[in-house]
Design a protein around this motif. Structure first.
Motif, PDB file in Angstrom:
ATOM      1  N   GLY A  59       0.780  -1.223   0.000  1.00 56.21           N
ATOM      2  CA  GLY A  59       0.000   0.000   0.000  1.00 56.21           C
ATOM      3  C   GLY A  59       0.817   1.281   0.000  1.00 56.21           C
ATOM      4  N   LYS A  60       2.142   1.187  -0.010  1.00 55.71           N
ATOM      5  CA  LYS A  60       3.001   2.371  -0.010  1.00 55.71           C
ATOM      6  C   LYS A  60       3.647   2.535  -1.374  1.00 55.71           C
ATOM      7  N   THR A  61       3.707   3.788  -1.828  1.00 55.34           N
ATOM      8  CA  THR A  61       4.297   4.102  -3.128  1.00 55.34           C
ATOM      9  C   THR A  61       5.738   4.549  -2.935  1.00 55.34           C
ATOM     10  N   LEU A  62       6.638   3.919  -3.689  1.00 52.53           N
ATOM     11  CA  LEU A  62       8.055   4.297  -3.668  1.00 52.53           C
ATOM     12  C   LEU A  62       8.414   4.809  -5.063  1.00 52.53           C
ATOM     13  N   VAL A  63       8.845   6.056  -5.119  1.00 55.60           N
ATOM     14  CA  VAL A  63       9.234   6.670  -6.393  1.00 55.60           C
ATOM     15  C   VAL A  63      10.726   6.940  -6.340  1.00 55.60           C
ATOM     16  N   THR A  64      11.448   6.445  -7.357  1.00 53.73           N
ATOM     17  CA  THR A  64      12.898   6.664  -7.414  1.00 53.73           C
ATOM     18  C   THR A  64      13.276   7.212  -8.785  1.00 53.73           C
ATOM     19  N   ASP A  65      14.328   8.017  -8.800  1.00 55.57           N
ATOM     20  CA  ASP A  65      14.866   8.502 -10.065  1.00 55.57           C
ATOM     21  C   ASP A  65      15.645   7.382 -10.719  1.00 55.57           C
ATOM     22  N   GLY A  66      15.531   7.294 -12.019  1.00 49.56           N
ATOM     23  CA  GLY A  66      16.330   6.324 -12.746  1.00 49.56           C
ATOM     24  C   GLY A  66      15.509   5.177 -13.291  1.00 49.56           C
ATOM     25  N   PRO A  67      16.159   4.357 -14.095  1.00 43.42           N
ATOM     26  CA  PRO A  67      15.471   3.240 -14.748  1.00 43.42           C
ATOM     27  C   PRO A  67      15.197   2.090 -13.790  1.00 43.42           C
ATOM     28  N   PHE A  68      14.394   1.159 -14.232  1.00 40.18           N
ATOM     29  CA  PHE A  68      14.066  -0.029 -13.444  1.00 40.18           C
ATOM     30  C   PHE A  68      15.323  -0.809 -13.099  1.00 40.18           C
ATOM     31  N   ALA A  69      16.228  -0.934 -14.039  1.00 36.55           N
ATOM     32  CA  ALA A  69      17.456  -1.698 -13.820  1.00 36.55           C
ATOM     33  C   ALA A  69      18.639  -0.947 -14.421  1.00 36.55           C
ATOM     34  N   GLU A  70      19.748  -0.940 -13.722  1.00 39.05           N
ATOM     35  CA  GLU A  70      20.979  -0.363 -14.255  1.00 39.05           C
ATOM     36  C   GLU A  70      21.639  -1.418 -15.131  1.00 39.05           C
TER      37      GLU A  70
END
Length: 121
Positions: A59-70
């Motif tokens: 139920g928690k949203t995590l937003v990160t900069d960058g692509p799904f996988a490096e």
């Protein structure tokens, strides 16, 4: 059958002028595919440093900069085509300009009923 052709390449290995040339060549290929009745959609993506990844866990949203996988190669764009079979899709993939530098991943599209824009028969 529709196929998604996912275009992967290393952004760092292409100069701005090479990228601009690739866009011109890709637009030409799209026009050729449209004339052949094989084109559905296509688009390059902005560079990977503009990517944002979203995950929802418990139920928690995590937003990160960058692509799904490096990775060494990044998703740079796509073509959505209508091909008779995988062999034809492979033939079209070999015509994508970036195929000489990177990788074209071919995925059949799973067509499910009820999506917007679906053709009614």
């Amino acid at each position: 059958m529709k196929y998604m052709l996912l275009v992967y390449y290393s952004e760092k290995e292409m100069s701005d002028s090479e990228r601009d040339r690739c866009y011109v060549d890709s637009a030409r290929l799209s026009c050729d595919l449209a004339a052949e009745g094989k084109f559905v959609d296509a688009s390059p993506l902005q560079l990977v440093d503009t990517a944002t990844s979203v995950r929802v866990r418990n139920g928690k949203t995590l937003v990160t900069d960058g692509p799904f996988a490096e990775t060494h190669e990044q998703l740079g764009g796509y073509y959505l085509i209508d091909a008779n079979d995988l062999d034809e899709a492979i033939g079209i993939a070999t015509r994508i300009p970036v195929a000489t530098l990177g990788t074209i991943e071919i995925r059949p599209v799973l067509e499910i009923p009820g999506l917007p824009g679906e053709k009614r028969q």
